[in-house]
Design a protein around this motif. Structure first.
Motif, PDB file in Angstrom:
ATOM      1  N   ASN A 101       9.971 -43.031 -41.723  1.00 24.20           N
ATOM      2  CA  ASN A 101       9.884 -43.568 -40.448  1.00 24.20           C
ATOM      3  C   ASN A 101      10.728 -42.756 -39.326  1.00 24.20           C
ATOM      4  O   ASN A 101      10.137 -42.433 -38.316  1.00 24.20           O
ATOM      5  N   VAL A 102      12.065 -42.607 -39.818  1.00 27.63           N
ATOM      6  CA  VAL A 102      12.992 -41.831 -38.902  1.00 27.63           C
ATOM      7  C   VAL A 102      12.315 -40.378 -38.683  1.00 27.63           C
ATOM      8  O   VAL A 102      12.330 -39.705 -37.769  1.00 27.63           O
ATOM      9  N   TRP A 157      22.209 -38.265 -47.073  1.00 29.17           N
ATOM     10  CA  TRP A 157      21.316 -39.159 -47.659  1.00 29.17           C
ATOM     11  C   TRP A 157      21.436 -39.304 -49.066  1.00 29.17           C
ATOM     12  O   TRP A 157      21.326 -38.020 -49.727  1.00 29.17           O
ATOM     13  N   TYR A 167      12.007 -45.882 -45.158  1.00 27.97           N
ATOM     14  CA  TYR A 167      12.967 -45.821 -44.115  1.00 27.97           C
ATOM     15  C   TYR A 167      13.346 -44.531 -43.604  1.00 27.97           C
ATOM     16  O   TYR A 167      13.437 -44.399 -42.451  1.00 27.97           O
ATOM     17  N   PHE A 168      13.209 -43.421 -44.486  1.00 33.32           N
ATOM     18  CA  PHE A 168      13.279 -42.058 -44.147  1.00 33.32           C
ATOM     19  C   PHE A 168      12.195 -41.415 -43.417  1.00 33.32           C
ATOM     20  O   PHE A 168      12.219 -40.877 -42.392  1.00 33.32           O
ATOM     21  N   ILE A 181      20.707 -48.602 -44.443  1.00 34.12           N
ATOM     22  CA  ILE A 181      20.015 -49.069 -45.715  1.00 34.12           C
ATOM     23  C   ILE A 181      20.442 -47.826 -46.885  1.00 34.12           C
ATOM     24  O   ILE A 181      20.763 -48.267 -47.700  1.00 34.12           O
ATOM     25  N   ASP A 182      20.367 -46.665 -46.223  1.00 33.54           N
ATOM     26  CA  ASP A 182      20.663 -45.561 -47.317  1.00 33.54           C
ATOM     27  C   ASP A 182      22.174 -45.619 -47.914  1.00 33.54           C
ATOM     28  O   ASP A 182      22.427 -45.404 -48.912  1.00 33.54           O
ATOM     29  N   GLU A 229      16.363 -46.614 -35.040  1.00 31.36           N
ATOM     30  CA  GLU A 229      15.801 -46.450 -36.440  1.00 31.36           C
ATOM     31  C   GLU A 229      16.681 -45.646 -37.117  1.00 31.36           C
ATOM     32  O   GLU A 229      16.809 -45.884 -38.311  1.00 31.36           O
ATOM     33  N   ALA A 271      19.578 -47.724 -38.519  1.00 30.24           N
ATOM     34  CA  ALA A 271      18.996 -48.606 -39.579  1.00 30.24           C
ATOM     35  C   ALA A 271      18.910 -48.016 -40.700  1.00 30.24           C
ATOM     36  O   ALA A 271      19.390 -48.422 -41.948  1.00 30.24           O
ATOM     37  N   ALA A 272      18.136 -46.764 -40.640  1.00 29.45           N
ATOM     38  CA  ALA A 272      18.277 -46.149 -41.939  1.00 29.45           C
ATOM     39  C   ALA A 272      19.462 -45.695 -42.606  1.00 29.45           C
ATOM     40  O   ALA A 272      19.467 -45.662 -43.774  1.00 29.45           O
ATOM     41  N   LYS A 273      20.503 -45.023 -41.741  1.00 23.98           N
ATOM     42  CA  LYS A 273      21.620 -44.699 -42.483  1.00 23.98           C
ATOM     43  C   LYS A 273      22.200 -45.767 -42.937  1.00 23.98           C
ATOM     44  O   LYS A 273      22.809 -45.840 -44.197  1.00 23.98           O
TER      45      LYS A 273
END
Length: 175
Positions: free
Chosen positions: A117-118, A50, A114-115, A155-156, A148, A151-153
């Motif tokens: 939420n995960v 991250w 985003y993180f 975005i990051d 999720e 998706a977060a990975k």
């Protein structure tokens, strides 16, 4: 800006439970949250490089001849010394100083949306069996977490712009 309690409360709400006000609340939800929060979040942070949790360190050799990793380091991503080995919280390398890039513990107030939420879904997954005991709900939460997380990975990983290839002889020759 979210707190640990906020993230735990979001996780509990996803399970259909009441939110907590403190880790010291007199409830099984607070006890489970207090017990599982740190290890679940540390594991999630260490699972991916991250960008918001990366930090660089320069380490000096200890009197034992190795390097002591800072307490907040969860995972070493890179070391400027080609030959190194990590055992527990110690790094050995044939150098007097080393520079490392690492994933570190980050406070909940620093989590990007985003993180956060995960993280709430990871906690909901951990809290599900001790609090609810429903395998079907656990499978649903786990599937939502995986979706999720992907998706977060993404975005990051797209948070920085790519760089142009500088003068590279094979490209220059082709054109």
């Amino acid at each position: 800006m979210l707190t640990k309690i906020d993230i735990c409360s979001i996780a509990l709400l996803k399970l259909g439970e009441k939110p907590i006000q403190s880790f010291n609340d007199d409830s099984s939800a607070a006890q489970v949250a207090r017990t599982l929060f740190e290890t679940a979040i540390d594991s999630l942070l260490a699972s991916h490089p991250w960008k918001f949790a990366q930090k660089k360190f320069t380490l000096s050799k200890t009197s034992e001849g190795d390097f002591l990793l800072p307490v907040e380091v969860l995972r070493v991503l890179d070391c400027d010394c080609l030959l190194y080995q990590i055992s527990g919280n110690r790094l050995t390398a044939p150098a007097d100083k080393v520079s490392i890039s690492a994933i570190v513990r980050v406070g909940a107030e620093s989590y990007p949306p985003y993180f956060a939420n995960v993280a709430a879904l990871a906690l909901a997954r951990e809290f599900c069996m001790p609090l609810i005991g429903d395998q079907n709900l656990l499978r649903t939460i786990a599937a939502l977490f995986e979706s999720e997380l992907r998706a977060a990975k993404f975005i990051d990983s797209t948070m920085t712009a790519g760089s142009d290839i500088p003068d590279f002889s094979l490209i220059s020759t082709r054109y």
